[in-house]
Scaffold this motif. Sequence first.
Motif, mmCIF file in Angstrom:
data_model
loop_
_atom_site.group_PDB
_atom_site.id
_atom_site.type_symbol
_atom_site.label_atom_id
_atom_site.label_comp_id
_atom_site.label_asym_id
_atom_site.label_seq_id
_atom_site.Cartn_x
_atom_site.Cartn_y
_atom_site.Cartn_z
ATOM 1 N N GLY A 1 0.791 -1.211 0.000
ATOM 2 C CA GLY A 1 0.000 0.000 0.000
ATOM 3 C C GLY A 1 0.830 1.271 0.000
ATOM 4 O O GLY A 1 2.000 1.274 0.390
ATOM 5 N N TYR A 2 0.212 2.366 -0.431
ATOM 6 C CA TYR A 2 0.868 3.674 -0.433
ATOM 7 C C TYR A 2 -0.213 4.749 -0.447
ATOM 8 O O TYR A 2 -1.384 4.471 -0.738
ATOM 9 N N GLU A 3 0.171 5.971 -0.121
ATOM 10 C CA GLU A 3 -0.775 7.077 -0.137
ATOM 11 C C GLU A 3 -0.183 8.261 -0.881
ATOM 12 O O GLU A 3 1.029 8.497 -0.839
ATOM 13 N N ASN A 4 -1.046 8.993 -1.555
ATOM 14 C CA ASN A 4 -0.606 10.143 -2.328
ATOM 15 C C ASN A 4 -0.239 11.303 -1.412
ATOM 16 O O ASN A 4 -0.941 11.605 -0.461
ATOM 17 N N TYR A 5 0.910 11.936 -1.691
ATOM 18 C CA TYR A 5 1.303 13.134 -0.948
ATOM 19 C C TYR A 5 1.059 14.389 -1.776
ATOM 20 O O TYR A 5 0.496 15.361 -1.316
ATOM 21 N N ASP A 6 1.526 14.356 -3.032
ATOM 22 C CA ASP A 6 1.188 15.397 -3.997
ATOM 23 C C ASP A 6 1.231 14.764 -5.374
ATOM 24 O O ASP A 6 1.236 13.542 -5.500
ATOM 25 N N GLU A 7 1.277 15.570 -6.427
ATOM 26 C CA GLU A 7 1.181 15.002 -7.774
ATOM 27 C C GLU A 7 2.404 14.194 -8.185
ATOM 28 O O GLU A 7 2.365 13.454 -9.170
ATOM 29 N N LYS A 8 3.503 14.274 -7.434
ATOM 30 C CA LYS A 8 4.727 13.555 -7.802
ATOM 31 C C LYS A 8 5.217 12.572 -6.743
ATOM 32 O O LYS A 8 5.999 11.675 -7.062
ATOM 33 N N HIS A 9 4.792 12.731 -5.509
ATOM 34 C CA HIS A 9 5.352 11.946 -4.405
ATOM 35 C C HIS A 9 4.282 11.100 -3.719
ATOM 36 O O HIS A 9 3.173 11.584 -3.465
ATOM 37 N N TYR A 10 4.671 9.851 -3.418
ATOM 38 C CA TYR A 10 3.788 8.939 -2.701
ATOM 39 C C TYR A 10 4.528 8.428 -1.465
ATOM 40 O O TYR A 10 5.738 8.207 -1.512
ATOM 41 N N VAL A 11 3.804 8.232 -0.383
ATOM 42 C CA VAL A 11 4.407 7.826 0.878
ATOM 43 C C VAL A 11 4.041 6.374 1.172
ATOM 44 O O VAL A 11 2.891 5.961 1.011
ATOM 45 N N VAL A 12 5.046 5.600 1.592
ATOM 46 C CA VAL A 12 4.876 4.184 1.903
ATOM 47 C C VAL A 12 5.366 3.941 3.326
ATOM 48 O O VAL A 12 6.392 4.497 3.734
ATOM 49 N N ASP A 13 4.651 3.114 4.073
ATOM 50 C CA ASP A 13 5.131 2.721 5.390
ATOM 51 C C ASP A 13 6.371 1.842 5.222
ATOM 52 O O ASP A 13 6.344 0.845 4.486
ATOM 53 N N ALA A 14 7.457 2.217 5.869
ATOM 54 C CA ALA A 14 8.724 1.508 5.684
ATOM 55 C C ALA A 14 8.627 0.044 6.108
ATOM 56 O O ALA A 14 9.218 -0.836 5.462
ATOM 57 N N ILE A 15 7.891 -0.227 7.176
ATOM 58 C CA ILE A 15 7.777 -1.606 7.648
ATOM 59 C C ILE A 15 6.993 -2.452 6.652
ATOM 60 O O ILE A 15 7.374 -3.586 6.337
ATOM 61 N N GLU A 16 5.896 -1.897 6.128
ATOM 62 C CA GLU A 16 5.118 -2.636 5.136
ATOM 63 C C GLU A 16 5.929 -2.863 3.857
ATOM 64 O O GLU A 16 5.868 -3.934 3.248
#
Length: 250
Positions: A89-104
Amino acid sequence: MVDEIKISKAIVEKYSAKLMDVLESDVAIVGGGPSGLVSAYYLGDMGFKTVLFEKKLSLGGGIWGGGMMFNKVVVQEEATGILDDLGIGYENYDEKHYVVDAIELAGGLIYNASKKAKVFNLINVEDVMVKNGRVAGLVINYTPVEMSNLHIDPITVSTKAVIDATGHDASVCSILARKGGDLELKGEKYMDAPLGERGVVDNTSEVFPGLFVAGMTVAAVYGHPRMGPIFGGMLLSGKRVAELVGSKLK
């Protein structure tokens, strides 16, 4: 009831069978960081007999700590397709960057790679086997042997292709260069995330017959900048090297 000797026999027998099975492989990957794990997943999924060796106890490379122990990492949009393939899984931060939980991310990469390839931890690559001017295998020993400076001979694994995914150390490439192989390491450079991300993906390549580089090993060989806790380039490099090796072996 459980039996202590049966437990010991089960471990020894199954591990020995696993090791015997990989002594002759299609592809050997050195380094269980993001690029190595991704390449193991895709090469195994292509049907190649793939083995991954990691010298440390745990796999995942630099993912676990995120940025300065904030256990989140960033990927760019181009890499989200790989996360989709692996069910991470991941979540959108802005139009270019996505954030991922490091453990996942670390756990998901390890899980998926181990389903497609044979994975060994605590194995150190101390040399390469070269035949007819081509890397044809690896010389391996247990990491505690290296750490203890014990004079214990290694064993050898034969393979059709080797991927150096050892990161900043570029350890397989360094061995080859030190022993007279026609390979120059320019050394990793300063921080510049955009340049580093592009360079790592664009220069994922075969640097010596039978030896390919992925991830931060690319930066160490070609002299690209580092990029910090953004991992899209690592993931894309892992997929790219799998495509290169797969095409070569086919």
